[in-house]
Write a protein that holds these residues in place. Sequence first.
Motif, PDB file in Angstrom:
ATOM      1  N   PRO A   3       0.807  -1.224   0.000  1.00  0.00           N
ATOM      2  CA  PRO A   3       0.000   0.000   0.000  1.00  0.00           C
ATOM      3  C   PRO A   3       0.840   1.275   0.000  1.00  0.00           C
ATOM      4  CG  PRO A   3      -0.893  -1.550   1.570  1.00  0.00           C
ATOM      5  CD  PRO A   3       0.414  -2.106   1.104  1.00  0.00           C
ATOM      6  N   LEU A   4       1.960   1.268   0.713  1.00  0.00           N
ATOM      7  CA  LEU A   4       2.825   2.448   0.727  1.00  0.00           C
ATOM      8  C   LEU A   4       3.463   2.698  -0.634  1.00  0.00           C
ATOM      9  CD1 LEU A   4       4.553   2.115   4.200  1.00  0.00           C
ATOM     10  CD2 LEU A   4       2.722   3.664   3.525  1.00  0.00           C
ATOM     11  N   LEU A   5       3.875   1.622  -1.295  1.00  0.00           N
ATOM     12  CA  LEU A   5       4.435   1.771  -2.648  1.00  0.00           C
ATOM     13  C   LEU A   5       3.373   2.268  -3.626  1.00  0.00           C
ATOM     14  CD1 LEU A   5       6.690  -1.411  -2.869  1.00  0.00           C
ATOM     15  CD2 LEU A   5       7.422   0.963  -2.629  1.00  0.00           C
ATOM     16  N   ALA A   6       2.150   1.755  -3.498  1.00  0.00           N
ATOM     17  CA  ALA A   6       1.059   2.201  -4.365  1.00  0.00           C
ATOM     18  C   ALA A   6       0.736   3.670  -4.113  1.00  0.00           C
ATOM     19  CB  ALA A   6      -0.181   1.338  -4.143  1.00  0.00           C
ATOM     20  N   LEU A   7       0.748   4.079  -2.851  1.00  0.00           N
ATOM     21  CA  LEU A   7       0.514   5.484  -2.521  1.00  0.00           C
ATOM     22  C   LEU A   7       1.599   6.366  -3.122  1.00  0.00           C
ATOM     23  CD1 LEU A   7      -1.001   7.712  -0.976  1.00  0.00           C
ATOM     24  CD2 LEU A   7       0.442   7.164   0.989  1.00  0.00           C
ATOM     25  N   ALA A   8       2.854   5.963  -2.967  1.00  0.00           N
ATOM     26  CA  ALA A   8       3.971   6.742  -3.517  1.00  0.00           C
ATOM     27  C   ALA A   8       3.866   6.823  -5.035  1.00  0.00           C
ATOM     28  CB  ALA A   8       5.294   6.117  -3.100  1.00  0.00           C
ATOM     29  N   ALA A   9       3.545   5.710  -5.694  1.00  0.00           N
ATOM     30  CA  ALA A   9       3.413   5.710  -7.154  1.00  0.00           C
ATOM     31  C   ALA A   9       2.262   6.611  -7.596  1.00  0.00           C
ATOM     32  CB  ALA A   9       3.187   4.284  -7.661  1.00  0.00           C
ATOM     33  N   GLY A  10       1.158   6.578  -6.854  1.00  0.00           N
ATOM     34  CA  GLY A  10       0.024   7.441  -7.191  1.00  0.00           C
ATOM     35  C   GLY A  10       0.339   8.910  -7.017  1.00  0.00           C
ATOM     36  N   LEU A  11       1.057   9.244  -5.956  1.00  0.00           N
ATOM     37  CA  LEU A  11       1.445  10.643  -5.742  1.00  0.00           C
ATOM     38  C   LEU A  11       2.385  11.131  -6.839  1.00  0.00           C
ATOM     39  CD1 LEU A  11       1.956  10.686  -1.871  1.00  0.00           C
ATOM     40  CD2 LEU A  11       0.197  11.883  -3.177  1.00  0.00           C
ATOM     41  N   VAL A  12       3.375  10.321  -7.184  1.00  0.00           N
ATOM     42  CA  VAL A  12       4.306  10.700  -8.243  1.00  0.00           C
ATOM     43  C   VAL A  12       3.564  10.867  -9.565  1.00  0.00           C
ATOM     44  CG1 VAL A  12       6.256   9.870  -9.637  1.00  0.00           C
ATOM     45  CG2 VAL A  12       6.348   9.718  -7.148  1.00  0.00           C
ATOM     46  N   ALA A  13       2.692   9.926  -9.894  1.00  0.00           N
ATOM     47  CA  ALA A  13       1.922  10.021 -11.140  1.00  0.00           C
ATOM     48  C   ALA A  13       1.040  11.262 -11.143  1.00  0.00           C
ATOM     49  CB  ALA A  13       1.072   8.767 -11.332  1.00  0.00           C
ATOM     50  N   GLY A  14       0.421  11.561 -10.007  1.00  0.00           N
ATOM     51  CA  GLY A  14      -0.430  12.746  -9.925  1.00  0.00           C
ATOM     52  C   GLY A  14       0.339  14.031 -10.123  1.00  0.00           C
ATOM     53  N   PHE A  15       1.530  14.112  -9.553  1.00  0.00           N
ATOM     54  CA  PHE A  15       2.339  15.322  -9.717  1.00  0.00           C
ATOM     55  C   PHE A  15       2.905  15.445 -11.128  1.00  0.00           C
ATOM     56  CE2 PHE A  15       2.758  15.222  -4.980  1.00  0.00           C
ATOM     57  CZ  PHE A  15       2.128  16.435  -4.765  1.00  0.00           C
ATOM     58  N   LEU A  16       3.205  14.334 -11.769  1.00  0.00           N
ATOM     59  CA  LEU A  16       3.751  14.382 -13.126  1.00  0.00           C
ATOM     60  C   LEU A  16       2.675  14.665 -14.169  1.00  0.00           C
ATOM     61  CD1 LEU A  16       6.317  11.436 -13.068  1.00  0.00           C
ATOM     62  CD2 LEU A  16       6.786  13.880 -12.942  1.00  0.00           C
ATOM     63  N   VAL A  17       1.530  14.024 -14.043  1.00  0.00           N
ATOM     64  CA  VAL A  17       0.467  14.157 -15.045  1.00  0.00           C
ATOM     65  C   VAL A  17      -0.360  15.419 -14.828  1.00  0.00           C
ATOM     66  CG1 VAL A  17      -1.619  13.049 -15.965  1.00  0.00           C
ATOM     67  CG2 VAL A  17       0.358  11.664 -15.367  1.00  0.00           C
ATOM     68  N   ARG A  18      -0.535  15.825 -13.573  1.00  0.00           N
ATOM     69  CA  ARG A  18      -1.343  16.987 -13.203  1.00  0.00           C
ATOM     70  C   ARG A  18      -2.753  16.916 -13.811  1.00  0.00           C
ATOM     71  NH1 ARG A  18       1.198  21.136 -10.468  1.00  0.00           N
ATOM     72  NH2 ARG A  18       3.429  20.930 -10.469  1.00  0.00           N
ATOM     73  N   PRO A  19      -3.539  15.953 -13.383  1.00  0.00           N
ATOM     74  CA  PRO A  19      -4.887  15.826 -13.936  1.00  0.00           C
ATOM     75  C   PRO A  19      -5.775  16.990 -13.499  1.00  0.00           C
ATOM     76  CG  PRO A  19      -4.609  14.352 -12.088  1.00  0.00           C
ATOM     77  CD  PRO A  19      -3.262  14.972 -12.345  1.00  0.00           C
ATOM     78  N   THR A  20      -6.742  17.322 -14.338  1.00  0.00           N
ATOM     79  CA  THR A  20      -7.706  18.370 -14.005  1.00  0.00           C
ATOM     80  C   THR A  20      -9.103  17.765 -14.018  1.00  0.00           C
ATOM     81  OG1 THR A  20      -7.899  19.027 -16.323  1.00  0.00           O
ATOM     82  CG2 THR A  20      -6.295  20.217 -14.980  1.00  0.00           C
ATOM     83  N   ALA A  21      -9.931  18.282 -13.143  1.00  0.00           N
ATOM     84  CA  ALA A  21     -11.309  17.802 -13.055  1.00  0.00           C
ATOM     85  C   ALA A  21     -12.208  18.736 -13.859  1.00  0.00           C
ATOM     86  CB  ALA A  21     -11.761  17.778 -11.599  1.00  0.00           C
ATOM     87  N   PRO A  22     -13.274  18.212 -14.447  1.00  0.00           N
ATOM     88  CA  PRO A  22     -14.220  19.072 -15.148  1.00  0.00           C
ATOM     89  C   PRO A  22     -14.898  20.042 -14.179  1.00  0.00           C
ATOM     90  CG  PRO A  22     -14.846  16.740 -15.331  1.00  0.00           C
ATOM     91  CD  PRO A  22     -13.623  16.815 -14.505  1.00  0.00           C
ATOM     92  N   ASP A  23     -15.361  21.159 -14.699  1.00  0.00           N
ATOM     93  CA  ASP A  23     -15.965  22.188 -13.853  1.00  0.00           C
ATOM     94  C   ASP A  23     -17.199  21.690 -13.097  1.00  0.00           C
ATOM     95  OD1 ASP A  23     -14.066  24.039 -14.550  1.00  0.00           O
ATOM     96  OD2 ASP A  23     -15.255  24.907 -16.180  1.00  0.00           O
TER      97      ASP A  23
END
Length: 110
Positions: A3-23
């Motif tokens: 779970p810690l590795l998955a959390l770290a991978a998700g955080l890194v992916a989120g910071f690299l991709v920078r997803p945006t949510a629809p309005d």
Amino acid sequence: MVPLLALAAGLVAGFLVRPTAPDWLAPYLPVAVVAALDALAGGLRAALERVFDDLVFVVSFLTNAGVAVALVAVGERLGVGGALTTGVVVVFGIRIFTNATALRRHLFRV
């Protein structure tokens, strides 16, 4: 460890991709996140008290987020979205602090 590795991978992916949510989704995300944090705090508390159950955690997580989003949606339809959003955040905030207090007492014996 997984779970810690998955959390770290998700955080890194989120910071690299920078997803945006629809309005249209913007009013619902903050309350869903706070509701999910409440479920997480409750899960940590249950784990430390040795009463954690996977099914209860998943149901709590989904139910909290669903109820929070539903309340905000009702508030939006009634024209009082901000008030209900604030109410949802306050209620879940109180629950998070209650669980945090229990965690502190358990961990530090204070």
